[in-house]
Design an enzyme around this catalytic site. Structure first.
Site, PDB file in Angstrom:
ATOM      1  N   GLU A   1       0.823  -1.203   0.000  1.00  0.00           N
ATOM      2  CA  GLU A   1       0.000   0.000   0.000  1.00  0.00           C
ATOM      3  C   GLU A   1       0.860   1.257   0.000  1.00  0.00           C
ATOM      4  OE1 GLU A   1      -3.991  -1.347   2.340  1.00  0.00           O
ATOM      5  OE2 GLU A   1      -2.244  -1.010   3.587  1.00  0.00           O
TER       6      GLU A   1
ATOM      7  N   CYS B   1       3.355   8.661   0.846  1.00  0.00           N
ATOM      8  CA  CYS B   1       3.961   7.773   1.842  1.00  0.00           C
ATOM      9  C   CYS B   1       4.064   6.404   1.167  1.00  0.00           C
ATOM     10  CB  CYS B   1       3.022   7.737   3.054  1.00  0.00           C
ATOM     11  SG  CYS B   1       3.486   6.542   4.293  1.00  0.00           S
TER      12      CYS B   1
ATOM     13  N   CYS C   1       6.711  -6.689   7.221  1.00  0.00           N
ATOM     14  CA  CYS C   1       7.814  -6.167   8.036  1.00  0.00           C
ATOM     15  C   CYS C   1       8.100  -7.186   9.128  1.00  0.00           C
ATOM     16  CB  CYS C   1       7.394  -4.843   8.675  1.00  0.00           C
ATOM     17  SG  CYS C   1       8.722  -3.983   9.549  1.00  0.00           S
TER      18      CYS C   1
ATOM     19  N   CYS D   1       7.186  -4.212  15.778  1.00  0.00           N
ATOM     20  CA  CYS D   1       6.719  -3.197  16.736  1.00  0.00           C
ATOM     21  C   CYS D   1       5.297  -3.598  17.154  1.00  0.00           C
ATOM     22  CB  CYS D   1       6.725  -1.811  16.100  1.00  0.00           C
ATOM     23  SG  CYS D   1       8.369  -1.313  15.546  1.00  0.00           S
TER      24      CYS D   1
ATOM     25  N   CYS E   1       2.079  -1.711  15.758  1.00  0.00           N
ATOM     26  CA  CYS E   1       1.967  -1.386  14.333  1.00  0.00           C
ATOM     27  C   CYS E   1       1.277  -2.512  13.568  1.00  0.00           C
ATOM     28  CB  CYS E   1       3.354  -1.135  13.745  1.00  0.00           C
ATOM     29  SG  CYS E   1       3.321  -0.775  11.974  1.00  0.00           S
TER      30      CYS E   1
ATOM     31  N   CYS F   1      -0.751   6.469   9.782  1.00  0.00           N
ATOM     32  CA  CYS F   1       0.495   5.847  10.242  1.00  0.00           C
ATOM     33  C   CYS F   1       0.212   4.557  10.978  1.00  0.00           C
ATOM     34  CB  CYS F   1       1.215   6.733  11.244  1.00  0.00           C
ATOM     35  SG  CYS F   1       1.747   8.274  10.590  1.00  0.00           S
TER      36      CYS F   1
HETATM   37  N1  SAH Z   1       9.674   1.113   9.940  1.00  0.00           N
HETATM   38  C1  SAH Z   1       9.868   2.517   9.776  1.00  0.00           C
HETATM   39  C2  SAH Z   1       8.928   3.091   8.763  1.00  0.00           C
HETATM   40  C3  SAH Z   1       7.472   3.010   9.132  1.00  0.00           C
HETATM   41  S1  SAH Z   1       6.992   4.584   9.540  1.00  0.00           S
HETATM   42  C4  SAH Z   1       9.770   3.204  11.123  1.00  0.00           C
HETATM   43  O1  SAH Z   1       9.438   2.557  12.098  1.00  0.00           O
HETATM   44  O2  SAH Z   1      10.092   4.381  11.213  1.00  0.00           O
HETATM   45  C5  SAH Z   1       5.581   4.404  10.407  1.00  0.00           C
HETATM   46  C6  SAH Z   1       5.536   5.390  11.553  1.00  0.00           C
HETATM   47  O3  SAH Z   1       4.242   5.266  12.129  1.00  0.00           O
HETATM   48  C7  SAH Z   1       6.537   5.083  12.644  1.00  0.00           C
HETATM   49  O4  SAH Z   1       7.010   6.262  13.232  1.00  0.00           O
HETATM   50  C8  SAH Z   1       5.710   4.303  13.659  1.00  0.00           C
HETATM   51  O5  SAH Z   1       6.233   4.434  14.955  1.00  0.00           O
HETATM   52  C9  SAH Z   1       4.367   4.980  13.506  1.00  0.00           C
HETATM   53  N2  SAH Z   1       3.226   4.115  13.826  1.00  0.00           N
HETATM   54  C10 SAH Z   1       3.150   2.774  13.714  1.00  0.00           C
HETATM   55  N3  SAH Z   1       1.925   2.361  14.085  1.00  0.00           N
HETATM   56  C11 SAH Z   1       1.214   3.468  14.413  1.00  0.00           C
HETATM   57  C12 SAH Z   1      -0.115   3.687  14.820  1.00  0.00           C
HETATM   58  N4  SAH Z   1      -0.978   2.690  14.933  1.00  0.00           N
HETATM   59  N5  SAH Z   1      -0.493   4.956  15.074  1.00  0.00           N
HETATM   60  C13 SAH Z   1       0.347   5.992  14.893  1.00  0.00           C
HETATM   61  N6  SAH Z   1       1.612   5.838  14.475  1.00  0.00           N
HETATM   62  C14 SAH Z   1       2.037   4.592  14.240  1.00  0.00           C
END
Ligand code: SAH
Length: 349
Positions: free
Chosen positions: A99, A112, A119, A123, A126, A341
């Site tokens: 996506e 984006c 992945c 985390c 996420c 995000c």
């Molecule tokens: N793997 C990389 C790129 C992904 S960016 C990274 O971690 O930076 C995605 C961003 O969204 C990251 O800053 C992550 O911490 C944030 N994120 C992930 N899940 C989220 C959620 N449910 N709500 C808000 N931010 C989230």
């Protein structure tokens, strides 16, 4: 696995100018053809050789028969009802899904894009983590997300963030090659500072980016102020604890013309206290940086977004304690279409 050949076809899309030159040499073509092909693919986004107008018919035929010029098919486009945000679902040539998101705001058109299918950084908060890692994306697949969005959304792309699915630094070479195409005058011609690579904190790759000397922007998902907490929500913290991230981030930002963006996802009852705000300010004091506070976008119910009062209180304390950094709140775009995000995960297709 990186696909260089697909069903005996050369994957031309994603190649650098040098690589296209090598291909031209292998086909006994003059070098100047390489630049023409590069511009057709990236500056003009052409995906059929017939449309590469200044090439001979023979060469168009050769490219058509022996090369892959398009690596993704658009499967679905979701449009937000509340803002000019669209989520695009793509299918790869080996039938996987990724996506990307397009967001319009004022004069900015930020896209984006994804760097991996799934992945494996894991985390806990996420949605992409639930997919596991299927494979790295090829450079062509990364660029094709941008090319497709450029076709769908007429407003020119002004900013690209590698904040879609995947951990860009676990696909370093392909991501950087894609960034070069986005930056190249003969490609998308975007300023280096308009291209942001976001990492969960793969420290050796932050160091590599410093060594390589590229001018792209770096974002680091910090998300906690103590190792215990960070380890719980981001298991990779065991390998690269907060101190090591801060150290590399300061090295990155100490160079002239560079700064770091720290992303901080606010999770209710996890990292949202007044003490966290003070610790965050202390951790990054003196680093030329911006903190991007992202109120959590709820996914599977395990974590929640703090109340508006808690968010405001956190920001107030952060602001009061800030020393030399800027603060920005990112109320994510496209929540109604799961494009915000951390909400990118291919579930319902
Ligand atoms: N793997 C990389 C790129 C992904 S960016 C990274 O971690 O930076 C995605 C961003 O969204 C990251 O800053 C992550 O911490 C944030 N994120 C992930 N899940 C989220 C959620 N449910 N709500 C808000 N931010 C989230």
């Amino acid at each position: 696995m990186i696909i260089k050949n697909y069903k005996n076809k050369t994957v031309l899309k994603g190649m650098s100018l040098k690589e296209i030159e090598q291909w031209c040499q292998s086909q006994e073509l003059s070098n100047f053809r390489a630049k023409q092909i590069y511009q057709w693919m990236y500056r003009h986004g052409v995906s059929e050789a017939d449309n590469m107008k200044n090439l001979s018919k023979d060469l168009q035929k050769k490219i058509d028969e022996s090369c892959v010029l398009e690596t993704l098919k658009i499967e679905k486009i979701d449009e937000s009802n509340t803002e000019p945000t669209q989520k695009i679902l793509f299918k790869t040539i080996d039938n996987h899904f990724i996506e990307a998101v397009s967001m319009l705001e004022g004069n900015r058109h930020t896209i984006c894009i994804s760097s991996q299918i799934g992945c494996n950084v894991d985390c806990d908060f996420c949605a992409t983590a639930s997919m596991g890692l299927i494979r790295n994306l090829m450079t062509g697949e990364i660029i094709d997300q941008a090319i497709a969005i450029r076709r769908i959304v007429k407003t020119p792309i002004t900013n690209v963030v590698f904040m879609g699915m995947g951990e860009p630094f676990l696909n370093y070479n392909q991501v950087l090659s894609a960034a070069h195409i986005l930056h190249s005058h003969d490609g998308f011609d975007l300023g280096a500072k308009r291209i942001t690579i976001s990492t969960a904190g793969i420290v050796p790759k932050i160091e590599k980016l410093i060594e390589d000397g590229y001018k792209y922007k770096l974002a680091i998902s910090l998300n906690a102020t103590e190792d215990d907490t960070r380890q719980k929500i981001m298991p990779l913290n065991r390998n690269w604890p907060i101190k090591s991230i801060i150290k590399s981030a300061s090295r990155f930002a100490a160079r002239k013309g560079h700064n770091v963006m720290f992303e901080y996802v606010l999770l209710k009852g996890i990292n949202d206290t007044a003490e966290d705000a003070v610790r965050l300010a202390n951790l990054i004091q003196g680093i030329d940086s911006k903190v991007n506070v992202i109120p959590y976008n709820e996914t599977d119910g395990k974590y929640q977004r703090p109340s508006t009062e808690t968010i405001e209180q956190f920001l107030k304390i952060l602001n009061k304690n800030k020393k030399g950094f800027r603060i920005l709140v990112r109320w994510s775009k496209g929540e109604d279409i799961n494009a915000a995000c951390g909400q990118l995960a291919v579930t319902n297709i």
